[in-house]
Motif scaffolding. Structure first.
Motif, PDB file in Angstrom:
ATOM      1  N   SER B  55      20.385  -7.836 -10.871  1.00  0.00           N
ATOM      2  CA  SER B  55      19.393  -7.856  -9.759  1.00  0.00           C
ATOM      3  C   SER B  55      18.441  -8.856  -9.819  1.00  0.00           C
ATOM      4  N   GLU B 180      19.916  -9.125  -0.484  1.00  0.00           N
ATOM      5  CA  GLU B 180      19.031  -8.392   0.306  1.00  0.00           C
ATOM      6  C   GLU B 180      19.967  -7.627   1.447  1.00  0.00           C
ATOM      7  N   GLU B 187      16.022   4.297   4.718  1.00  0.00           N
ATOM      8  CA  GLU B 187      15.965   4.816   3.384  1.00  0.00           C
ATOM      9  C   GLU B 187      17.403   5.775   2.899  1.00  0.00           C
ATOM     10  N   ARG B 190      20.491   3.435   2.863  1.00  0.00           N
ATOM     11  CA  ARG B 190      20.300   2.772   1.815  1.00  0.00           C
ATOM     12  C   ARG B 190      20.740   3.502   0.584  1.00  0.00           C
ATOM     13  N   ASP B 191      20.077   4.737   0.329  1.00  0.00           N
ATOM     14  CA  ASP B 191      20.654   5.547  -0.417  1.00  0.00           C
ATOM     15  C   ASP B 191      22.051   5.726  -0.500  1.00  0.00           C
ATOM     16  N   ASN B 194      23.821   2.748  -1.885  1.00  0.00           N
ATOM     17  CA  ASN B 194      23.628   2.129  -2.969  1.00  0.00           C
ATOM     18  C   ASN B 194      24.544   2.944  -4.009  1.00  0.00           C
ATOM     19  N   THR B 212      16.948  -8.142  -4.379  1.00  0.00           N
ATOM     20  CA  THR B 212      16.488  -7.016  -3.647  1.00  0.00           C
ATOM     21  C   THR B 212      14.961  -7.181  -3.719  1.00  0.00           C
ATOM     22  N   SER B 214      13.443  -4.166  -3.794  1.00  0.00           N
ATOM     23  CA  SER B 214      13.061  -2.781  -4.150  1.00  0.00           C
ATOM     24  C   SER B 214      13.226  -2.640  -5.439  1.00  0.00           C
ATOM     25  N   GLU B 217      15.879   0.446  -6.107  1.00  0.00           N
ATOM     26  CA  GLU B 217      17.141  -0.032  -6.055  1.00  0.00           C
ATOM     27  C   GLU B 217      17.571  -0.762  -7.172  1.00  0.00           C
ATOM     28  N   LEU B 221      20.745   0.448  -9.646  1.00  0.00           N
ATOM     29  CA  LEU B 221      22.068  -0.409  -9.700  1.00  0.00           C
ATOM     30  C   LEU B 221      22.495  -1.179 -10.693  1.00  0.00           C
ATOM     31  N   ARG B 252      16.789   8.901 -10.571  1.00  0.00           N
ATOM     32  CA  ARG B 252      15.563   8.201 -10.366  1.00  0.00           C
ATOM     33  C   ARG B 252      14.448   9.194 -10.892  1.00  0.00           C
TER      34      ARG B 252
END
Ligand SMILES: Nc1ncnc2c1ncn2[C@@H]1O[C@H](COP(=O)(O)OP(=O)(O)OP(=O)(O)O)[C@@H](O)[C@H]1O
Ligand SMILES: [Mg+2]
Lengths: 368, 277
Positions: B55, B180, B187, B190-191, B194, B212, B214, B217, B221, B252
């Protein structure tokens, strides 16, 4: 009883009343002279005293067109040289009634899509019909000399009597010169745009010259084309080619530049060749521009083909006929040709618009 | 907090091992603009191994997109060297080494969703039957089955972005470059994406380069997080990050996750404070 508050209905009713009382100038022996004001009065009363609904609008529309027909017929049986004040009151009243009905028809929200389509079709037809009705009544009622402006009935009669002549003229000017010139002009403009786009120095060298040529007046190039290509339809087609080439060139070049940077980068990441990018991205993105040129050119082609015939042609063709008959004071024939040109022009424009919608359905202005 | 400025020597040598899919050495890029030169990238050194998930994170304008575009041969470096699969980026691009997912979906409005996914396949000359099966498969992968015949403008922004991911996956490239891709999504979606991306990566062992903004994120990843800092754009720190193959979103909440997230945040803050000095 509800009274419609529309000023149009009120004015129409107030004008229908004197129609009953004041002489229209028509022959008092004729039934039409009696019945016309009565029918008009009934129509105005329906418009004023009933609430707006589809049945009442249809009744008003039918009655007002009967009145219009009678009013035109009355012109033939006038005792005096000119119709009297009562006649003009009736004309004004029936015109206001037609306006009233069309306005309310346009404002209606119809449930069924089919009925809505019918109304959408009826509106321009009614509009056009009243243009013709008023033209007929005013020209004949005020005795305008037909050399200045013949009434539509006279033009229609001339069209009906000269179908063979109009047809050969149409063939010569539209089917041969205009269409051939249009196809060659648009086609070569399109190909030139692809080349100009591929060879950068041409874009900077050729486009400014192109703009110069595009500004050449048709009256200037037409005689030259007649000298080059003879007086047959080929020289007219050449004029059309010159007139349509540059709008297509300029629009297509702009269209080819219209695709976004990200969309092009995407093609690059696929290792796409020049031809693939052209076919799959740049030409589709250019379509709205190309159709813009096709529409502009359809109008230009007809103008070019007609005007070019003013500068030498065999004794056939729409432009030839217009210039010849003007000389002989046969203005109705001129108008008949104008009518054919207008009809052909709007039909071809409409056809291109239909194709455009089918091809560029994805464009934000057409999306459904 | 230690700042890892450069990779160890052994890894920055060109083609040190055949598994080095991306090798960037002393790369700089200067944009010549009307207001003078812009140092978009300065002295970048980076090695990415096959199957890694890397990333790029950093403040806006630090050159993340530019670096990704250099790898994709959409931008030419001013100096330094870069190799992709041991080839120049241009050769790698011609060999269709990677699928690129842009910041916006960039679907062609005159093509259906199915037609858009078929686009790279057509360019690559794949037969029709094969295209059809790949369209179905990849639409399933991004949960868009049944939308094949719809046009892009009839889909929500999130659905469009998923379609663009399906398009990048359709020709099965060894490498995915994603700029991106989930930036504009909510959210929850996006989760979900991911998790899907992680599964896909674990299953296919593709190399992924992922830009990204975030931190969660990136940590969730990646196997490697490249923290970048602006003006001039450069790599501030490279943080290794491997939370095990079988991750779920629950990870997380764990201390390991929070520890790495903290390091990334510190790195970002530290990189930013160079500005004032
Ligand atoms: N084509 C270009 N011409 C000139 N300058 C550019 C160009 N592309 C990017 N830049 C400049 O290069 C720098 C890095 O831009 P880049 O798009 O890589 O940033 P980014 O990290 O992707 O930012 P964001 O997170 O906002 O997307 C910026 O200062 C930008 O203004
Ligand atoms: Mg960016």
């Amino acid at each position: 009883m509800t009274i419609s508050r529309s000023p149009l209905a009120i004015a129409a009713f107030l004008l229908a009343v004197p129609g009953l009382l004041i002489s229209s100038g028509g022959d008092v022996q004729a039934t039409l002279a009696y019945s016309t004001p009565v029918i008009l009065f009934v129509a105005a009363a329906v418009a004023l005293f009933t609430s707006v609904s589809i049945p009442s609008l249809i009744v008003v529309l039918i009655l007002v067109h009967v009145v219009a027909f009678c009013l035109i017929d009355l012109l033939g049986s006038m005792l005096t040289a000119r119709p009297d004040i009562g006649y003009w009151c009736m004309v004004a009243s029936s015109w206001l009634l037609a306006w009233f009905s069309v306005q309310n028809l346009a404002g209606l929200k119809l449930a069924s899509a089919q009925a809505q389509r019918l109304v959408n079709f009826a509106l321009p037809v009614l509009f056009g019909a009243w243009l013709l009705i008023l033209w007929e009544i005013l020209v004949r009622g005020f005795g305008v000399p037909s050399i200045l402006l013949p009434p539509p009935s006279m033009i229609a009669g001339r069209i009906a009597n000269s179908v063979p002549t109009l047809w050969v003229d149409f063939q010569q000017t539209y089917l041969k010169a205009a269409i051939a010139g249009y196809a060659i002009g648009c086609g070569s403009g399109f190909l030139a745009a692809i080349i100009v786009d591929r060879v950068p120095f041409l874009r900077r060298g050729l486009l400014p010259i192109g703009n110069l040529v595009a500004a050449l007046p048709v009256v200037g190039i037409a005689p030259i084309m007649v000298m080059w290509f003879g007086s047959y339809w080929e020289s007219k087609a050449a004029v059309v080619v010159i007139m349509t080439f540059f709008p297509m060139l300029v629009n297509t070049v702009a269209g080819l530049a219209a695709s976004g940077a990200m969309e092009r980068d995407l093609m690059q990441t696929y290792g796409s060749s020049y031809g693939q990018t052209l076919l799959k991205l740049r030409l589709p993105a250019a379509m709205p521009f190309i159709f813009n040129a096709l529409k502009i050119n359809s109008t230009l082609a007809l103008i070019g083909a007609i005007v070019a015939e003013f500068f030498g042609s065999p004794i056939v063709g729409m432009g030839f006929r217009i210039s010849a008959e003007v000389g002989r004071m046969n203005v109705d024939m001129v108008w008949a040709e104008i009518f054919v040109a207008a009809l052909a022009g709007s039909l071809s424009y409409g056809l291109i618009t239909l194709i455009e919608r089918a091809v560029t359905f994805w464009h934000p202005s057409y999306r459904t | 907090m230690t700042v890892v400025a450069l990779r160890p020597k052994a890894q920055s040598m060109p083609n040190a091992t055949p598994t080095n899919v991306i090798d960037v050495k002393d790369l700089s890029l200067v944009f010549q603009t009307n207001d003078g030169p812009v140092n978009a990238l300065s002295n970048i050194n980076l090695a990415v191994n096959s199957g890694e998930f890397v990333s790029f994170i950093g403040p806006s304008g630090c050159g993340k997109t530019t670096l990704l575009r250099v790898i994709a041969d959409l931008e030419q470096p001013t100096s330094g060297t870069i190799s992709v699969n041991g080839l120049t980026p241009s050769e790698a691009r011609q060999k269709r080494a990677y699928g690129y997912v842009f910041q916006a979906a960039a679907l062609y409005p005159w093509r259906t969703i199915g037609g858009n996914i078929s686009l790279p396949l057509e360019v690559m000359g794949m037969p029709k039957a094969e295209r059809a099966s790949r369209i179905t498969k990849n639409l399933e992968l991004v949960n868009l089955s049944g939308f094949e015949k719809k046009f892009p403008w009839q889909l929500s922004g999130g659905m469009q972005q998923r379609a663009s991911i399906a398009r990048a996956l359709s020709f099965d490239p060894e490498m995915l470059l994603m700029d991106e891709p989930f930036g504009a999504l909510d959210e929850i979606v996006r989760d979900h994406l991911n998790e899907q991306l992680l599964k896909l990566w674990a299953k296919t062992q593709k190399t992924v380069i992922f830009v990204t903004h975030s931190i969660p994120e990136a940590v969730f990843l990646s196997t490697k997080i490249v923290v970048m800092s602006p003006r001039p754009g450069r790599i501030h720190e490279i943080i290794d990050c491997n939370l095990g193959a079988e991750r779920t979103l629950d990870i997380r909440e764990t201390p390991e996750f929070l520890e790495i997230a903290h390091r990334v945040r510190e790195g970002l803050r530290h990189g930013h404070s160079y500005d004032g000095e």
